[in-house]
Design an enzyme around this catalytic site. Structure first.
Site, short mmCIF file in Angstrom:
data_model
loop_
_atom_site.label_atom_id
_atom_site.label_comp_id
_atom_site.label_asym_id
_atom_site.label_seq_id
_atom_site.Cartn_x
_atom_site.Cartn_y
_atom_site.Cartn_z
N GLU A 187 46.53 79.78 9.77
CA GLU A 187 47.33 78.97 8.84
C GLU A 187 48.63 79.69 8.50
O GLU A 187 48.62 80.82 8.02
CB GLU A 187 46.54 78.72 7.56
N ARG A 235 43.59 74.22 -4.41
CA ARG A 235 43.02 73.99 -3.07
C ARG A 235 41.90 74.99 -2.96
O ARG A 235 42.10 76.19 -2.89
CB ARG A 235 44.09 74.23 -2.00
N HIS A 241 40.48 82.12 1.56
CA HIS A 241 41.65 82.12 0.68
C HIS A 241 41.65 80.87 -0.20
O HIS A 241 40.83 79.96 -0.03
CB HIS A 241 42.94 82.18 1.50
N GLU A 285 42.54 69.08 8.22
CA GLU A 285 42.14 69.61 6.92
C GLU A 285 40.74 69.14 6.52
O GLU A 285 40.12 69.71 5.62
CB GLU A 285 43.15 69.18 5.85
N HIS A 331 39.53 78.64 7.70
CA HIS A 331 39.72 77.76 8.85
C HIS A 331 39.32 78.45 10.14
O HIS A 331 39.34 79.67 10.25
CB HIS A 331 41.19 77.35 8.99
N HIS A 370 38.30 78.55 0.70
CA HIS A 370 37.94 78.01 2.01
C HIS A 370 38.45 78.94 3.10
O HIS A 370 39.17 79.90 2.83
CB HIS A 370 38.56 76.62 2.19
#
Length: 418
Positions: A134, A125, A173, A196, A130, A128
């Protein structure tokens, strides 16, 4: 569960096992006279009032017996509070997949959204961050997570099934699946509208920045930028990373490792509450310091047990059912109540202050998460309220005798029986 309640559950499950034609025939053959209807006004197995001979979906009905034939205590009028991950759109990628339940899928879920994600061994993943916080629970397998804290210091750790992590908004992360079979994990965000699809991705950012700007920013030639991806990767396949110590050393740089721990090992923490009926493990900012906007309880209810009648005064409750089968009733004002059934992979939601309970309806442990947009976990139990109120006042309300009141547990047990 009482004998009457058991009969009620068995009656409805047996009813669901009958085909539409059989139900119609049973309704005709067992004509109910007026005196019988007065004795048993609520439809049960075999009653023509409860038959459903028209089109239907037996598989869905079988998973939702308390919606197909609600208990007599179910008055309706409560907004739907269940959505299965199993019918959410799955975003497939080489290296894994993701699927989400947000306010768009479950309209009542305004404060929290959830994502179920799978990564293969080596699946990434991508780097990125947010706009929402999270929180995550590892459901299966092993992964390596990386982050950089607000001081620019690195964090690299390996996690396994049962471990948690938390990244505040804006903390960059990544997550990568490890041997032997990657991982699957649940992500919980403190915003019901979060998706997402709306994360800040490294590759997407680079693809929308001119190469001459990148070259000037990094102090390298424009030619060095030519092989950069032209679009986001989101999830992609890569080689399985090497030893943890090597990655930690390489990421440390001149600043050294972060002093902040973004991981919480639930297996190393003592249980918060344990009874004959099950156990509860509460994880909030009092134990998991970094988790300042999400509090959680990991609940296990043994067969025959019940997460006692209770409510949460400080926040809505978002649930994820990990294993087993359960039955939840939510009560609201104005004589409204709704009962729904839950299986592994389902999401539930209860608005702040609404009383509810969850029964284990199977023969294995029922395990689920209680999640809150709050830094602290709070709940109040019905038994706690009644046993800390003058007894004569309680007796006047309920019409029970003193011996019954004396038998109620004195305090918050969480999972009954005590």
């Amino acid at each position: 569960m009482s004998d009457d309640a058991n009969k009620d559950v068995v009656s409805r499950r047996g009813f669901l096992g009958m085909g539409s034609a059989a139900l119609a025939a049973a309704g005709m053959l067992s004509a109910v006279d007026a005196s019988s209807q007065l004795e048993h006004p609520y439809p049960a197995k075999g009653d023509r009032s409860a038959s459903a001979p028209g089109p239907g979906n037996p598989a869905i009905d079988g998973q939702n017996p308390d919606s197909f034939l609600p208990p007599s205590s179910d008055a309706g009028g409560v907004q739907t509070f269940k959505y299965p991950f199993g019918i959410a759109h799955k975003r497939m990628q080489e290296g894994g997949w993701s699927r989400e339940v947000t306010v768009r899928e479950l309209a009542i879920s305004k404060s929290i959204a959830g994502v179920d994600m799978r990564l293969t061994a080596g699946g990434v993943r991508e780097l990125h961050w947010h706009t929402a916080a999270e929180w995550s629970l590892m459901l299966y397998g092993n992964a390596r997570i990386t982050a950089v804290d607000l001081d620019g210091k690195s964090f690299v750790a390996d996690i396994t099934e049962g471990d948690l992590w938390y990244f505040p908004p804006g903390i960059p992360h990544s997550i990568q699946g490890l041997n032997p079979d990657g991982c699957e994990f649940l992500l919980v965000f403190d915003d019901g509208n979060f998706s997402e699809y709306e994360t800040v991705l490294l590759t997407d950012w680079m693809a929308h920045t001119p190469h001459d700007v990148l070259a000037a920013n990094f102090g390298v030639s424009e030619q060095a930028m030519e092989k950069m991806p032209k679009r986001e990767k989101f999830i992609f396949q890569a080689e399985v990373p090497g030893p943890l110590a090597a990655d930690q050393k390489a990421a440390r740089g001149s600043l050294g490792p972060s002093g902040q721990d973004f991981v919480f090992r639930t297996t190393q923490e003592a249980l918060t509450k344990r009874s004959k009926g099950g156990e509860v493990r509460i994880v909030d900012s009092s134990k998991f310091k970094v988790s300042t906007t999400i509090a959680a309880a990991i609940v296990t209810v043994h067969p025959g047990g019940i997460r006692e009648l209770h409510w949460h005064p400080n926040a809505d409750e978002w649930q994820y059912f990990v294993s087993g089968t359960g039955r939840m009733t939510v009560f609201a004002t104005g004589g409204r109540a709704r009962t729904m059934d839950f299986q592994a992979g389902d999401v539930g939601y209860i608005q702040k202050t609404l009383p509810h309970y969850i029964q284990n309806t199977g023969d294995t442990d029922l395990k689920f998460l209680e999640m809150f947009k709050s830094n602290v976990y709070q709940d109040l139990a019905l038994s706690e309220w009644l046993t800390h109120t003058p007894p004569e006042l309680v007796l006047a309300h309920l019409g029970i005798d003193k011996s019954a009141l004396d038998g109620i547990p004195n305090g918050n047990v969480a999972v009954m029986p005590k």
